[in-house]
Design a protein around this motif. Structure first.
Motif: not given
Length: 921
Positions: A444-448
């Motif tokens: 659920x950690x958002x990585x971009x």
């Protein structure tokens, strides 16, 4: 019994009872006993002209101090006061301000701006280092005149010249204040400043006389030409002032050695009170600390507050304070007395311990095939040619606070963005990064991942625009950088998380360990500190810009009108002058998603309404200023005199309708700004090229401030009966010349960066007294100057009392992609790219906002006043700022050369660990 006939005479604004049988009136003329011309202009601030044969008035740049022997005045009423001066050439005086002076001064014997030791100048009460007001890092004459430091003032139009002489009416209370010892002389000031004239048959040509040099003779010229004060005196009686009541001292949570003293006085209609004297342990307090009586509140009781500070009192020292009033006839009242210990509050230290600075050591960089890989801090920049910003003596890559050559270590609160950079040296095709969590629940950690575009600069090609890295990855030629952004959502359970950072290029792979420590605390969705991205135009895809700003914990605010007074298409609801109402249908449809937050519902902060928004209300909307302007073309137009009542009524009708509509829609979470941004300067191109006849943005002459005050009063009168969420906003670059023109009117005070530092106490005192929201404005660093400046700027601003920062322009143009553009925080989209692209520096504003949220949480957990937490923070990190100006009118860029990115990281880590221990998950 013989009847007594009473005559009532208004003297210094106080009703005095006089016996008709004994009334004696006389007129006396008193020549100047000392005079001094001073200058605030650059290079002349320490100049003394005490023996000059002429005295000078020139806007806020140059003005004059005068004094007169008022011994004959004491005990008598002053019915009229007139200052006579003899001109020493053209131009004539226009409107002239006269103020009491709140500190003693030395006339001196200088001419030609001599820096004469022991004499007074604009900068010093006594050259070269005795300040006009003690206890401040910066002090000048503005802190003891025209309303500051308990001084009194008035202004009036100078008479037409006659035989070279002009007269200026002076409010009698000002002369009385000097006579009874409430001042140390008078300040004479040119309130008109720049003159403007219309020429030609159509009046379209405009000629400016910028800050004319207005001269009159000094007493050094000769006695026949010296300034003279003419006074009409009357016999009068008045009882002594009543004793101050409800005298109280507050010391809790005040800085050590300080206290706030308050007392109450009855309506001035009931008691003749001109001012007060205060002693502490028998020693007279400087006049600059003693508040003035508000002569406009004659029919109501007044509460006065005195902040006892800068007196050298020790923390916790016991003091006896006496305060008594004096009337206009020099009669003192009885003293009220209070004894108390001043604040003994200890200064806090920043909790926790700074982690040791990482001992940087050169390492063998891991390889992705033939490409070397280094992990960098979020804001270090490396040019295309390999130059590192900020510069390093050693160009080699080493370990740092984020990695040891093998493992990347990050710390983050919940609802927080963290980031680092992956720098690649060598040649490789299609480098593709991924971050894989060892526990699937952590996905659920958002990585971009982002790639940089490079823009030309004085240092070569530097990275600044950045957009999400596509599936094709990044082709690396010689060197390039990938930016990795991680967002930890609110739902994340605190604790340590392990992941693998994987880089791939063809058949080559490289894996690095990544450890993320999720803290107990959660950053709020609603911003506690406001980074406002100011702009003047937006492309058709405006919502993309608003959303990108919200994603970065900032907000966009667009000025919706031009200097010509035209409103941008669709930015204002149509106005019906017959019914004096707006049609809000289309305007609501366009802007409602920002005011109810629905435009942002899918972003990390959720449906939080935009924090602030400029309304289209200004001097040419809804009322037409050109149609209602009736100036005399004498170069001295004042807003309250040249704009007719019909204009005022239409303007106020628009304010009322807007206020009622916004409240009826329930849009109360957005702070709507009534903001006057326009400048008279644009009339240089023609009368119709600017709708404002004053500098409403960054006012200079007092006439400009008075215009802002007039509009502010109209606005407040219009919305006073409604539950308005609109605040009157002003951008002030010179708060020291503001006087009381905006007291109680300005709800949002936006102050220039360097001025905010120099006059920080003045700004914060007004903020506390009038409940203002305070921003400080300026320019962001250039792309080639790194990217950490916004972080330091925001920490600096919060610790100095501000509620937000405003980079004055933030939206770039197509050319911003090619050449370094200091203003481009948002890059317009190109073909095949997202519709708008964030700059590296916009990421820094997000980081700075999050760091201030750390400070807000720190203050809450320490349960200490903001000033105390601020001092603790500033004692641990060097936030000294230097301002760079590109021109005289430049907003200025603050540079924080002593606060490195590593320093900022250590401060963040230290506070984060303290909060982690104090917050229950």
């Amino acid at each position: 019994m013989k009847s007594v006939v009473l005559r009532y005479v208004f003297t210094v604004g106080v009703l005095l009872i006089l016996s008709a049988g004994s009334l004696r009136s006389e007129t006396i003329r008193i020549p100047a006993s000392r005079d001094l011309w001073v200058s605030s202009a650059g290079g002349e601030e320490e100049g003394n002209n005490g023996q000059a044969p002429r005295l000078k008035l020139k806007g806020y740049q140059e003005f004059t101090l005068l004094d007169f022997d008022l011994t004959p005045v004491r005990g008598r009423g002053i019915k009229r006061a007139t200052l006579h001066v003899k001109l020493s050439g053209d131009p004539r005086l226009r409107r002239v301000g006269v103020s009491t002076l709140g500190a003693e001064w030395v006339e001196g014997t200088g001419t030609g701006y001599d820096k004469e030791p022991g004499s007074s100048s604009f900068r010093w009460r006594k050259n070269p280092d005795t300040p006009w007001r003690n206890g401040l890092d910066y002090s000048d004459l503005t802190l003891v005149m025209f309303g500051a430091g308990g001084t009194l003032w008035s202004h009036a139009e100078a008479s037409e010249p006659k035989d070279g002489w002009q007269t200026i009416d002076v409010a009698p209370k000002i002369v009385a204040a000097r006579a009874v010892g409430l001042g140390y002389g008078f300040v004479i000031f040119d309130d008109t400043g720049t003159e403007m004239y219309r020429e030609g048959d159509d009046g379209e040509t405009v000629v400016f006389h910028a800050f004319p040099n207005r001269f009159f003779y000094s007493r050094e010229q000769n006695a026949a030409s010296a300034p003279v004060l003419e006074l009409e005196l009357v016999d009068a009686v008045s009882p002594p002032p009543v004793r101050p009541r409800k005298l109280e001292a507050v010391t809790e949570r005040q800085p050590p050695g300080e206290a706030v003293i308050s007392w109450e006085i009855p309506p001035l209609e009931e008691s003749d009170i001109l001012g007060f004297f205060v002693t502490v342990n028998g020693k007279e307090l400087p006049r600059s600390l003693i508040p003035a009586v508000d002569d406009t509140k004659r029919q109501e009781s007044q509460n006065l507050a005195l902040r006892l500070r800068d007196t050298g009192l020790s923390p916790g020292e016991n003091v006896k304070l006496d305060v008594w009033g004096v009337n206009s006839l020099s009669r003192p009242g009885s003293a009220a007395t209070i004894s108390f210990p001043v604040s003994g509050e200890p200064l806090s230290k920043l909790p926790g311990v700074n982690e040791q600075a990482v001992a940087e050591r050169e390492i063998d960089l891991p390889k992705l095939g033939s490409v070397s890989v280094a992990i960098l801090d979020e804001f270090e920049k490396i040019t295309k040619e390999g130059r590192r910003i900020p510069e390093r003596a050693d160009a080699n890559f080493t370990t740092n606070a984020l990695w040891d050559g093998k493992t990347v270590r990050l710390e983050s609160g919940r609802n927080e963005f963290s980031a680092f950079q992956i720098h690649l040296v060598g040649d490789a095709k299609s480098v593709r990064p991924t971050l894989r969590w060892k526990d699937a629940k952590n996905e659920i950690v958002r990585t971009v991942f982002y790639r940089f575009e490079y823009v030309e600069s004085s240092l070569g090609k530097v990275p600044d625009p950045m957009w999400p890295l596509g599936n094709d990855g990044l082709d690396v030629k010689d060197r390039d950088t990938i930016y990795c952004e991680i967002f930890v959502p609110k739902e994340m359970t605190p604790g340590t998380r392990d992941a693998t950072l994987r880089l791939e290029s063809g058949t080559e792979t490289l894996e690095l360990d990544l450890v993320l420590n999720v803290r107990n605390f959660t950053l709020p969705d609603t911003l506690s500190f406001l980074p406002e991205m100011n702009c003047y135009n937006l492309p058709e895809n405006e919502r993309d810009y608003y959303r990108l700003a919200q994603l970065h914990r900032t907000y966009l605010n667009r000025v919706p009108y031009s200097h010509r007074g035209t409103v941008s298409e669709g930015c204002a609801p149509p106005w019906d002058p017959a019914t004096k109402t707006f049609d809000f249908t289309a305007w609501d449809r366009r802007y409602q998603p920002y005011f109810d937050g629905s435009a942002f519902a899918d972003l990390p902060r959720g449906a939080v309404p935009i924090e602030a928004f400029y309304l289209p209300l200004h001097e040419n909307f809804p009322a037409n200023i050109f149609r209602h302007y009736h100036g005399n073309n004498d170069g001295d137009d004042w807003a309250d005199e040249v704009l007719d009542r019909e204009y005022a009524e239409e303007f106020q009708a628009g304010c009322r309708d807007f206020s009622r509509h916004l409240h009826s829609k329930g849009w109360d979470d957005t702070c709507f700004h009534f903001f006057l941004n326009n400048k008279v300067d644009y009339k240089r191109s023609g009368w119709s090229h600017a709708s404002s006849s004053w500098l409403l943005d960054e006012p200079a002459a007092y006439r400009d401030f008075a215009a802002l005050g007039w509009f502010g009063r109209l606005f407040h009168e219009a919305v006073v009966s409604s539950e308005s969420s609109i605040r009157y906003r002003c951008d002030i670059s010179r708060p020291q010349w503001q006087r009381d023109s905006l007291d109680g009117l300005m709800g949002v005070n936006v102050v220039g960066g360097d001025t905010f530092h120099r006059f920080n106490r003045l700004v914060n005192d007004r903020k506390e007294r009038f409940g203002e929201i305070v921003y400080t404005y300026g320019t962001t660093c250039r792309p080639e100057e790194g990217a950490s400046q916004p972080v330091a700027w925001m920490l600096d601003a919060w610790t100095l009392g501000a509620d937000g920062v405003v980079p004055w322009q933030t939206v770039g143009t197509g050319d911003s992609w090619n050449k370094s553009d200091v203003l481009a925080l948002f890059y317009p989209g190109r073909t095949g790219t997202p519709p708008v692209v964030a700059s590296h520096r916009l990421k820094a504003y997000r980081r700075g906002q999050q760091d201030v949220e750390y400070l807000v949480l720190l203050q809450e957990k320490m349960n200490r006043p903001r000033w105390d937490v601020s001092l603790a923070v500033r004692s641990e990190i060097r936030l000294s700022a230097e301002q760079r100006l590109e021109s005289a009118e430049d907003a200025g860029t603050l540079r924080f050369t002593d606060a490195t990115s590593a320093d900022l990281h250590r401060l963040r880590t230290r506070i984060g660990r303290f909060l982690d221990e104090r917050v229950t998950p």
